[in-house]
Design a protein around this motif. Structure first.
Motif, PDB file in Angstrom:
ATOM      1  N   ASP A 773       0.804  -1.221   0.000  1.00 31.37           N
ATOM      2  CA  ASP A 773       0.000   0.000   0.000  1.00 31.37           C
ATOM      3  C   ASP A 773       0.838   1.273   0.000  1.00 31.37           C
ATOM      4  O   ASP A 773       0.282   2.372  -0.156  1.00 31.37           O
ATOM      5  N   LEU A 774       2.143   1.180   0.202  1.00 31.15           N
ATOM      6  CA  LEU A 774       2.985   2.380   0.172  1.00 31.15           C
ATOM      7  C   LEU A 774       3.433   2.713  -1.254  1.00 31.15           C
ATOM      8  O   LEU A 774       4.213   3.654  -1.455  1.00 31.15           O
ATOM      9  N   ARG A 775       2.945   1.975  -2.242  1.00 27.94           N
ATOM     10  CA  ARG A 775       3.298   2.262  -3.626  1.00 27.94           C
ATOM     11  C   ARG A 775       2.640   3.567  -4.089  1.00 27.94           C
ATOM     12  O   ARG A 775       1.680   4.053  -3.463  1.00 27.94           O
ATOM     13  N   PRO A 776       3.137   4.162  -5.156  1.00 28.93           N
ATOM     14  CA  PRO A 776       2.526   5.377  -5.677  1.00 28.93           C
ATOM     15  C   PRO A 776       1.022   5.203  -5.923  1.00 28.93           C
ATOM     16  O   PRO A 776       0.597   4.186  -6.484  1.00 28.93           O
ATOM     17  N   GLU A 777       0.264   6.170  -5.475  1.00 30.92           N
ATOM     18  CA  GLU A 777      -1.201   6.179  -5.575  1.00 30.92           C
ATOM     19  C   GLU A 777      -1.853   5.139  -4.668  1.00 30.92           C
ATOM     20  O   GLU A 777      -3.076   4.936  -4.754  1.00 30.92           O
ATOM     21  N   GLY A 778      -1.059   4.510  -3.798  1.00 31.05           N
ATOM     22  CA  GLY A 778      -1.617   3.581  -2.834  1.00 31.05           C
ATOM     23  C   GLY A 778      -2.365   2.443  -3.481  1.00 31.05           C
ATOM     24  O   GLY A 778      -1.979   1.929  -4.547  1.00 31.05           O
ATOM     25  N   LYS A 779      -3.477   2.024  -2.876  1.00 26.27           N
ATOM     26  CA  LYS A 779      -4.243   0.889  -3.391  1.00 26.27           C
ATOM     27  C   LYS A 779      -4.812   1.153  -4.782  1.00 26.27           C
ATOM     28  O   LYS A 779      -5.130   0.224  -5.516  1.00 26.27           O
ATOM     29  N   SER A 780      -4.932   2.442  -5.131  1.00 26.57           N
ATOM     30  CA  SER A 780      -5.500   2.782  -6.439  1.00 26.57           C
ATOM     31  C   SER A 780      -4.469   2.669  -7.558  1.00 26.57           C
ATOM     32  O   SER A 780      -4.836   2.657  -8.742  1.00 26.57           O
ATOM     33  N   GLY A 781      -3.202   2.625  -7.231  1.00 27.31           N
ATOM     34  CA  GLY A 781      -2.155   2.579  -8.241  1.00 27.31           C
ATOM     35  C   GLY A 781      -1.813   1.171  -8.649  1.00 27.31           C
ATOM     36  O   GLY A 781      -2.218   0.193  -8.009  1.00 27.31           O
ATOM     37  N   PRO A 782      -1.094   1.017  -9.743  1.00 27.15           N
ATOM     38  CA  PRO A 782      -0.684  -0.322 -10.200  1.00 27.15           C
ATOM     39  C   PRO A 782       0.189  -1.011  -9.161  1.00 27.15           C
ATOM     40  O   PRO A 782       0.991  -0.385  -8.483  1.00 27.15           O
ATOM     41  N   LEU A 783       0.015  -2.355  -9.061  1.00 27.83           N
ATOM     42  CA  LEU A 783       0.758  -3.131  -8.079  1.00 27.83           C
ATOM     43  C   LEU A 783       2.255  -3.109  -8.381  1.00 27.83           C
ATOM     44  O   LEU A 783       3.083  -3.089  -7.454  1.00 27.83           O
ATOM     45  N   VAL A 784       2.605  -3.105  -9.658  1.00 27.70           N
ATOM     46  CA  VAL A 784       4.005  -3.119 -10.081  1.00 27.70           C
ATOM     47  C   VAL A 784       4.221  -1.982 -11.077  1.00 27.70           C
ATOM     48  O   VAL A 784       3.348  -1.695 -11.911  1.00 27.70           O
ATOM     49  N   ARG A 785       5.384  -1.323 -10.986  1.00 25.75           N
ATOM     50  CA  ARG A 785       5.757  -0.310 -11.963  1.00 25.75           C
ATOM     51  C   ARG A 785       7.162  -0.620 -12.472  1.00 25.75           C
ATOM     52  O   ARG A 785       7.972  -1.229 -11.769  1.00 25.75           O
ATOM     53  N   ARG A 795       8.988  12.218 -10.286  1.00 28.33           N
ATOM     54  CA  ARG A 795       9.377  13.535 -10.794  1.00 28.33           C
ATOM     55  C   ARG A 795       8.187  14.493 -10.843  1.00 28.33           C
ATOM     56  O   ARG A 795       8.306  15.678 -10.570  1.00 28.33           O
ATOM     57  N   ARG A 796       7.017  13.953 -11.154  1.00 29.40           N
ATOM     58  CA  ARG A 796       5.865  14.825 -11.383  1.00 29.40           C
ATOM     59  C   ARG A 796       4.920  14.907 -10.194  1.00 29.40           C
ATOM     60  O   ARG A 796       4.325  15.952  -9.942  1.00 29.40           O
ATOM     61  N   TRP A 797       4.755  13.831  -9.460  1.00 24.02           N
ATOM     62  CA  TRP A 797       3.648  13.770  -8.505  1.00 24.02           C
ATOM     63  C   TRP A 797       4.041  13.504  -7.057  1.00 24.02           C
ATOM     64  O   TRP A 797       3.174  13.594  -6.177  1.00 24.02           O
ATOM     65  N   ALA A 798       5.269  13.188  -6.788  1.00 29.46           N
ATOM     66  CA  ALA A 798       5.637  12.763  -5.422  1.00 29.46           C
ATOM     67  C   ALA A 798       5.256  13.817  -4.394  1.00 29.46           C
ATOM     68  O   ALA A 798       5.525  15.001  -4.566  1.00 29.46           O
ATOM     69  N   ALA A 800       5.165  14.974  -0.093  1.00 28.45           N
ATOM     70  CA  ALA A 800       6.121  14.941   1.020  1.00 28.45           C
ATOM     71  C   ALA A 800       6.074  13.615   1.757  1.00 28.45           C
ATOM     72  O   ALA A 800       7.108  13.078   2.171  1.00 28.45           O
ATOM     73  N   TRP A 801       4.867  13.062   1.937  1.00 31.40           N
ATOM     74  CA  TRP A 801       4.786  11.810   2.700  1.00 31.40           C
ATOM     75  C   TRP A 801       5.474  10.663   1.957  1.00 31.40           C
ATOM     76  O   TRP A 801       6.025   9.756   2.588  1.00 31.40           O
ATOM     77  N   GLU A 802       5.455  10.701   0.603  1.00 33.37           N
ATOM     78  CA  GLU A 802       6.120   9.651  -0.147  1.00 33.37           C
ATOM     79  C   GLU A 802       7.636   9.774  -0.019  1.00 33.37           C
ATOM     80  O   GLU A 802       8.349   8.764   0.096  1.00 33.37           O
ATOM     81  N   SER A 803       8.128  11.006  -0.021  1.00 34.75           N
ATOM     82  CA  SER A 803       9.563  11.190   0.219  1.00 34.75           C
ATOM     83  C   SER A 803       9.943  10.644   1.588  1.00 34.75           C
ATOM     84  O   SER A 803      10.987   9.997   1.761  1.00 34.75           O
ATOM     85  N   GLN A 804       9.081  10.902   2.557  1.00 32.22           N
ATOM     86  CA  GLN A 804       9.338  10.402   3.909  1.00 32.22           C
ATOM     87  C   GLN A 804       9.313   8.878   3.948  1.00 32.22           C
ATOM     88  O   GLN A 804      10.182   8.245   4.557  1.00 32.22           O
ATOM     89  N   ALA A 805       8.315   8.269   3.272  1.00 31.42           N
ATOM     90  CA  ALA A 805       8.218   6.805   3.261  1.00 31.42           C
ATOM     91  C   ALA A 805       9.442   6.177   2.607  1.00 31.42           C
ATOM     92  O   ALA A 805       9.911   5.111   3.017  1.00 31.42           O
ATOM     93  N   LEU A 806       9.977   6.848   1.584  1.00 34.84           N
ATOM     94  CA  LEU A 806      11.126   6.285   0.873  1.00 34.84           C
ATOM     95  C   LEU A 806      12.416   6.329   1.683  1.00 34.84           C
ATOM     96  O   LEU A 806      13.413   5.717   1.294  1.00 34.84           O
ATOM     97  N   LEU A 807      12.409   7.050   2.791  1.00 35.57           N
ATOM     98  CA  LEU A 807      13.588   7.052   3.657  1.00 35.57           C
ATOM     99  C   LEU A 807      13.966   5.651   4.113  1.00 35.57           C
ATOM    100  O   LEU A 807      15.128   5.391   4.446  1.00 35.57           O
ATOM    101  N   ARG A 808      12.993   4.742   4.132  1.00 36.11           N
ATOM    102  CA  ARG A 808      13.265   3.392   4.650  1.00 36.11           C
ATOM    103  C   ARG A 808      13.239   2.349   3.541  1.00 36.11           C
ATOM    104  O   ARG A 808      13.152   1.152   3.826  1.00 36.11           O
ATOM    105  N   ALA A 809      13.312   2.791   2.305  1.00 36.63           N
ATOM    106  CA  ALA A 809      13.299   1.854   1.186  1.00 36.63           C
ATOM    107  C   ALA A 809      14.667   1.212   1.006  1.00 36.63           C
ATOM    108  O   ALA A 809      15.694   1.890   0.989  1.00 36.63           O
ATOM    109  N   ALA A 810      14.676  -0.122   0.864  1.00 35.42           N
ATOM    110  CA  ALA A 810      15.923  -0.862   0.649  1.00 35.42           C
ATOM    111  C   ALA A 810      15.594  -2.159  -0.077  1.00 35.42           C
ATOM    112  O   ALA A 810      14.599  -2.811   0.221  1.00 35.42           O
ATOM    113  N   PRO A 811      16.394  -2.561  -1.071  1.00 41.09           N
ATOM    114  CA  PRO A 811      16.148  -3.829  -1.781  1.00 41.09           C
ATOM    115  C   PRO A 811      16.227  -5.007  -0.821  1.00 41.09           C
ATOM    116  O   PRO A 811      17.111  -5.069   0.045  1.00 41.09           O
ATOM    117  N   VAL A 812      15.304  -5.964  -0.970  1.00 39.27           N
ATOM    118  CA  VAL A 812      15.302  -7.140  -0.081  1.00 39.27           C
ATOM    119  C   VAL A 812      15.321  -8.450  -0.860  1.00 39.27           C
ATOM    120  O   VAL A 812      15.686  -9.493  -0.309  1.00 39.27           O
TER     121      VAL A 812
END
Length: 1001
Positions: A773-785, A795-798, A800-812
């Motif tokens: 659910d933390l993906r762009p547009e949340g549940k309304s957005g595509p599951l995979v991009r 670049r166009r739509w991010a 502030a909360w998405e920038s904040q959420a991405l602080l903890r993004a890491a490949p797993v």
């Protein structure tokens, strides 16, 4: 020739135990000792002493102090009993030698050797000390009388029990004499009150040491015509004067301290109370240990009728204390505190307080007395050895065990007496100097190699005490359900249920059924379990849920009992059995995992078995298991099997690290939290990698038409997972060369959907919920991009909360290179070069306020909710993330997905003060540990403290509040209350810091 004669004399002295023959030869040449030097029998008497050199020095000093030295020498030569007594005392006690040198006539107290002198009681001692007209005379008479007690002791005409009783009787006579002096000094006070002195501790139990505080309680009543307040004031003055007479140090030395701190409220309470006041306190406020102490209460001085009334009134309370819900945990906690208070440098020298020491015997005996003395009055002796004998006669302790424990107790107490006698100082530490150990060993009868033999015997007896301390309370329980060897205790089923109930078992009848299933029969399995169960029962009883521990052990044993390695592991690997007991009785999560894969118990016996494995090793194992599977469902089941085992490894290591064992001390909480967060992240990453491989193989074989990566978000990306955390993720893909974008999108969506399906298949294992659910547009957005799609969106739509959420993004999982390129893509977004705009800052602050208002569960206590509550995880994490958004571009150390690492970097960069950082770190650690504890205890995730008492107690134990023990009223126990108070205090401070930094900074 002369040298030869000297060598011959030296040889004779050495053979008689002298270590300094030249000095001894010189002392024997002292004027007046010529006859001593020539008397072979007298020299042999020196050989019988603990320290012939010390005895000779003491005798020389005594002879030199005499007005008529010849009289003393003639008496010594003529009287073997005096010779043995006097030299025996001088050879063991430098302090009593000093006394004799300072009081030249007191040696005559050792001349009498009649039947009455061998068994003196209070009356004889009163006759010896009671005529003292002032405190100094009393001190002199006390020490002179003590000479005879010591003489009978060291000469063997009085055994340990008799010596300890004589010392207590002498203390009784001395208290009476001191009270008489106090009354004579203040007749008005004496006339205004009735005062009774109640002996407690070793004095009350008639098992006193040579040098010991004499514990007392004072009870008073007004005489007719005197107001109660005036009577109590008068009694207080008399009691205080009695204490000073005994405790003060003058030219005549001191007798011993009188300690009244066992009274109600201790040193903060009034020194003297009426009987009614004592009873009112005991009925309303007294703690378990106070009733345990009253087991030894005995009137010793003052008004005998009042003293007897006090003892009769408190006795029913003493013998009902075992019915308290937290009785055994209270007693055990007190014992743990005693051990914990021993300085580390002294543990190995402790005769009394350390493991295998005197206190282990006394605590075990008292515990059994209080449990079974409710219905068996024969067990109510205040004297340890008498009580132990009664427990054996009554069948509560095996006769052989009782005999072994008695032997060890006598040995240890005798050691303690001999050590104290040397300087007449209160101590229970093995002396460090070899000469002191040699004297001690000889005093106990070891002559050929005194030091070696002493240590060998001490180790043997201490080991016996440790073993029997664990065994004698729990082993007889098995008699209720199984035939034991001849000589073991024979508890009736009723007594066994009574003991189990006192131990904290909520269902003693059920516990007995489990014991019967485990211990009955003649098979090897039953025999080994009968050996293991006494110790296991002790560990279960030391937990918050003994019933769960025993039930879990039965289930594991039913599953593995016929497996050869299982019982051998528990029997032969000491750590494995204790580790298993700790894990089984600490909550539901780890036992549930173990019962689904009982073979994981083998991890508990491996020195490195509880250490987490690396992500690389786990991923390799999971992918290999997936590769061997026939279909996707079997593949994910194999991956789950690895996850189940690793979750158990992590949970077991966490529990054992939190509680600590003899072999593994408790782990530092901050290290444990970081280790567990990393371990759970690695386990889930490997599981996701396995599910991804299974999803790809099910439709596309070994290679998907598009590169695919799973990006961890939230706690997953931050390597801060709890046991119950969901796995927040983003899915990113990039079409392979020659593959159309449409085909790549279709394949990526299919594999992401299949991955989620496989991980959501019904299972009894703890679920791994994939949340995108933390993906762009949340549940309304595509599951995979695709990677390009993410770049365009951000670049166009991010926001502030998405920038904040991405602080903890890491490949797993998935394509590592694609994961790294995704990270490079988002770095400018989460670490903006120009910092955080005012508009973005306002948006983040509004979002946090809204989240607090909307996401706090209805009815939840905001002061104890770990995630959304005051000063909880959200407060700390949002504050730290604000620092990262603002300064991440200029402070590289802030570019981390881990909260505590980022907080430390902010502190090092001077963005937050040391104290503020420490407050936030403490709150984050505590909230994280609480969430872990709730999952471990309840088996399901939660953000608040449990309301059920046993569960709350178990959470408290995990967090280090050991007194939060079992029982329906555990929530009322000091540990649980203290835990909640501490949590609110810590998070309240964190909230204050977070609000200041987040909203004002």
């Amino acid at each position: 020739m002369q040298g030869g004669r000297r060598d011959s004399r030296y040889g004779q002295l050495i053979r008689r135990g002298f270590t300094e023959p030249a000095a001894a030869e010189g002392l024997l040449a002292t004027p007046g000792l010529e006859e001593v030097r020539a008397d072979t029998g007298l020299l042999d008497a020196f050989a019988a002493t603990a320290d012939p050199d010390l005895a000779l020095r003491g005798l020389v000093r005594l002879v030199e102090s005499q007005e008529d030295p010849q009289r003393l020498v003639d008496t010594l030569l003529a009287s073997k009993p005096l010779r043995d007594r006097l030299l025996g005392v001088l050879g063991v006690s430098e302090a009593l030698g000093d006394h004799l040198a300072g009081h030249p006539d007191d040696w005559q107290a050792l001349v009498t050797f009649e039947a009455a002198d061998l068994h003196p009681g209070v009356e004889e001692f009163e006759a010896a000390v009671g005529a003292a007209g002032d405190p100094d005379e009393l001190r002199h008479r006390y020490r002179r009388t003590l000479l005879s007690v010591a003489a009978r002791d060291v000469c063997g005409t009085s055994d340990l029990a008799r010596t300890a009783a004589e010392l207590a009787d002498l203390a009784t006579a001395t208290l009476r004499a001191a009270l008489a002096v106090a009354r004579a000094e203040s007749p008005q006070d004496a006339a205004a009150c009735r005062l009774a002195v109640i002996g407690m501790g070793k004095c009350g139990g008639r098992e006193l040491n040579y040098v010991s505080d004499v514990d007392v309680i004072f009870v008073a009543e007004p005489v007719e015509g005197t107001e109660e307040s005036a009577a109590l004031q008068a009694a207080g003055r008399l009691a205080a004067r009695l204490m000073r007479i005994c405790s003060d140090t003058t030219a005549e030395g001191t007798i011993w301290p009188v300690d009244a701190n066992l009274r109600p409220e201790g040193r903060n309470g009034p020194l003297v109370r009426t009987l009614y006041s004592h009873l009112a306190y005991l009925n309303r406020w007294a703690k378990t240990w106070e009733f345990q102490a009253l087991l030894k209460a005995r009137p010793v001085a003052g008004d005998p009728a009042l003293g007897e009334a006090y003892v009769e009134a408190v006795a029913p309370m003493v013998w009902q204390v075992a019915e308290r819900e937290n009785f055994v945990p209270d007693v055990q906690q007190m014992r743990r505190r005693v051990v914990a208070a021993i300085p580390a440098a002294q543990v190995e020298r402790e005769l009394k307080l350390g493991p295998g020491g005197l206190r282990d015997v006394e605590f075990a005996v008292q515990l059994l007395q209080l449990v079974h003395g409710r219905s068996d009055a024969t067990l109510r002796s205040p004297t340890t050895l008498a009580a132990l004998d009664a427990l054996a006669v009554g069948g509560y302790v095996g006769r052989r065990d009782a005999a072994e424990l008695e032997s060890a107790y006598r040995f240890l107490r005798t050691m303690e007496h001999r050590i104290q006698l040397h300087k007449m100082r209160r101590t229970h530490l093995m002396p460090e100097a070899e000469e002191d150990q040699r004297r001690l060993g000889r005093s106990l009868g070891y002559r050929s190699e005194p030091v070696t033999e002493l240590h060998k015997a001490w180790r043997r007896h201490a080991a016996a005490v440790r073993r029997l301390h664990e065994k004698l309370f729990y082993r007889p329980l098995l008699d209720a359900v199984a035939q034991l060897e001849v000589g073991e205790a024979r508890l009736s089923p009723r007594a066994a249920r009574q003991r189990l109930e006192a131990l904290g078992y909520a269902d003693p009848a059920g516990a007995l059924r489990h014991l019967e299933a485990l211990a009955s029969g003649v098979s090897r399995k039953s025999a080994i379990q009968r050996t293991l169960l006494p110790v296991l029962l002790g560990w279960f009883a030391d937990s918050s849920d003994p019933d769960a521990g025993l039930l879990g052990f039965r289930k594991v044993s039913d599953a593995l009992g016929n497996t050869p390695w299982y019982l051998r592991l528990l029997r032969d690997e000491g750590a494995a059995a204790e580790n298993l007991a700790r894990v089984l009785s600490a909550g539901r999560f780890a036992p549930d995992l173990l019962l689904r894969a009982p073979e994981a118990v083998a991890l508990l016996g491996d020195e490195h078995g509880l250490l987490p494995r690396s992500r690389e090793a786990l991923t390799q194992e999971v992918l290999a298991a997936v590769g061997r599977a026939e279909d996707a469902e079997s593949a994910v089941a194999a991956a789950r099997g690895v996850r189940r085992r690793e979750l158990f490894r992590t949970a077991a290591g966490d529990l054992i690290g939190a509680y600590g064992t003899e072999e593994l001390p408790a782990e530092e909480p901050s290290q444990a939290v970081d280790r567990i967060g990393t371990a759970l992240t690695d386990i889930n990453s490997a599981t996701v990698a396995g599910a991804l491989r299974a999803a790809v193989r099910s439709q596309w074989g070994d290679e998907l038409p598009t590169r695919f990566a799973v990006i961890g978000m939230g706690r997953f990306g931050g390597q801060e997972l709890n046991y119950g955390s969901d796995a927040d993720v983003l899915f990113v893909h990039e079409a392979r060369e020659g593959v159309s974008e449409e085909e790549a999108n279709k394949a990526a969506f299919a594999v992401a959907t299949e991955l989620r399906r496989l991980l959501q298949l019904p299972t009894t294992d703890p679920p791994l919920v994939i949340d995108a659910d933390l993906r762009p547009e949340g549940k309304s957005g595509p599951l995979v991009r695709s990677l390009d799609s993410y770049a365009t969106y951000y670049r166009r739509w991010a926001s502030a909360w998405e920038s904040q959420a991405l602080l903890r993004a890491a490949p797993v999982a998935g394509d590592a290179d694609l994961g790294r390129r995704f990270t490079r893509l988002i770095d400018p977004l989460r670490y903006p070069a120009d910092g955080l705009s005012d508009e973005s800052l306002r948006e983040i602050r509004r979002l946090k306020a809204r989240m607090e208002a909307e996401r706090m569960p209805r009815g939840a206590d905001s002061t104890t909710h770990a995630k959304m509550g005051r000063g909880g995880l959200a407060d700390v994490e949002w504050t730290v993330q604000l620092f990262q958004l603002r300064h991440g571009a200029s402070v590289p150390e802030l570019r981390t997905t881990r909260t505590r690492t980022a907080l430390a970097a902010a502190r090092e960069a001077g963005l937050i003060g040391e104290e503020d950082a420490a407050v936030l770190d403490e709150a984050w650690l505590l909230a994280t540990r609480m969430r872990n504890a709730v999952m471990l205890v309840r088996g399901r995730a939660g953000d608040t403290f449990p309301s059920e008492a046993r569960e709350l107690g178990a959470v408290g134990r995990y967090l280090g509040y050991e007194s939060a023990g079992p029982g329906p009223r555990a929530a009322e126990a000091g540990g649980s209350g203290e835990m909640l108070d501490d949590y609110r205090r810590v998070t309240r401070r964190a909230r204050s810091v977070a609000e200041r930094l987040f909203y004002e900074g």
